[in-house]
Design a protein around this motif. Structure first.
Motif, short mmCIF file in Angstrom:
data_model
loop_
_atom_site.label_atom_id
_atom_site.label_comp_id
_atom_site.label_asym_id
_atom_site.label_seq_id
_atom_site.Cartn_x
_atom_site.Cartn_y
_atom_site.Cartn_z
N THR A 84 -37.58 24.76 32.25
CA THR A 84 -36.77 23.57 32.54
C THR A 84 -35.40 24.02 33.04
N ASP A 118 -29.38 13.71 19.79
CA ASP A 118 -29.92 14.77 20.62
C ASP A 118 -28.82 15.56 21.33
N LYS A 120 -26.74 14.40 23.55
CA LYS A 120 -26.41 13.87 24.88
C LYS A 120 -25.33 12.80 24.76
N THR A 122 -23.39 9.43 26.30
CA THR A 122 -23.76 8.25 27.08
C THR A 122 -22.62 7.24 27.05
N SER A 140 -25.25 9.19 31.59
CA SER A 140 -25.70 10.01 30.47
C SER A 140 -25.87 11.45 30.94
N HIS A 143 -28.78 15.83 31.96
CA HIS A 143 -30.15 15.54 32.40
C HIS A 143 -30.39 16.25 33.72
N GLN A 148 -38.27 12.15 34.29
CA GLN A 148 -38.36 12.32 32.84
C GLN A 148 -37.35 11.41 32.13
N PHE A 149 -36.18 11.25 32.72
CA PHE A 149 -35.17 10.36 32.14
C PHE A 149 -35.70 8.93 32.08
N GLN A 151 -38.80 7.93 31.92
CA GLN A 151 -39.84 7.84 30.89
C GLN A 151 -39.21 7.79 29.50
N ASP A 152 -38.19 8.61 29.28
CA ASP A 152 -37.52 8.60 27.98
C ASP A 152 -36.80 7.27 27.74
N ALA A 153 -36.38 6.61 28.81
CA ALA A 153 -35.67 5.33 28.69
C ALA A 153 -36.63 4.14 28.61
N ASN A 154 -37.93 4.41 28.42
CA ASN A 154 -38.94 3.36 28.28
C ASN A 154 -39.07 2.52 29.55
#
Length: 212
Positions: A84, A118, A120, A122, A140, A143, A148-149, A151-154
């Motif tokens: 990553t 985590d 991070k 925001t 935020s 990142h 991926q962000f 997906q993590d944010a629904n």
């Protein structure tokens, strides 16, 4: 002297001119040669063991050759590690401007970032246009992957829209777009009527202004 004769028959008497017959006697210590029949009986056994030995050698050679070919023809397993990328630290502060084009926020909202569990940071605020809520803008970091962000944010139905990603919020069914700028996710959530293209244009506009 008269020669004695066996009862019921006669006995041969060797004459003076007749060669003396010598009866062969076995010599002590010498092995008797096997009869021809015995030799012929052992030949099939010898052929059997010789054939078995040849077959065994051939099978071993075939097995070794097969293993060699399998090793030569089977591609080597390549183990790859997913690395990553480390986001590039931003040189600009994580803060939202009061106005962005025709959009503005409350001066008391979105000035100070918060740090999550985590690690991070925001910051977010609601921006209005013509006195009506139009969008929620969020910054935020760190990142490095916009998809991926999302997906993590629904976010659902995430799709790439240059130069970032857009999707639909699973919390309130609103459209949102994000771009990554200097390791910072810049997200705009639509509260008014925006097309995907207009929403991405606004997201890029916010990213251009906040990174100074």
């Amino acid at each position: 002297m008269s020669d004695s004769k066996p009862e019921g028959g006669w006995q041969h008497v060797q004459g003076p001119d007749e060669p003396t017959r010598v009866t062969a006697r076995p010599i002590p210590g010498r092995r008797r040669r096997p009869a021809r029949g015995e030799i012929e009986d052992k030949r099939p056994q010898r052929r059997f063991w010789m054939t078995l030995a040849i077959v065994t050698v051939v099978l071993v050679a075939v097995a070794a050759g097969s293993g060699y070919l399998v090793n030569r023809l089977t591609p080597a397993t390549v183990i790859t590690e997913t690395v990553t990328p480390t986001p590039t630290p931003a040189s600009w502060p994580l803060a939202l401007p009061v106005t962005i084009g025709e959009y503005s926020r409350d001066a008391n909202e979105g000035a100070t970032p918060t740090t999550g569990t985590d690690g991070k940071q925001t910051v977010s605020a609601t921006y209005s246009r013509d006195g009506k809520p139009a969008a929620v803008i969020l910054l935020s970091r760190p990142h490095s992957d916009g998809q991926q962000f999302m997906q993590d944010a629904n976010m659902n139905a995430v799709a790439e829209v240059e130069p970032g990603w857009c999707g639909i919020s699973g919390d309130n069914n609103l459209d949102a777009c994000v771009v990554i700028r200097d390791g910072t996710a810049v997200l705009v959530l639509a509260m008014a009527d925006f097309s995907r293209t207009e929403l991405m244009e606004l997201t890029v506009q916010v990213a251009d202004q906040v990174d100074g």
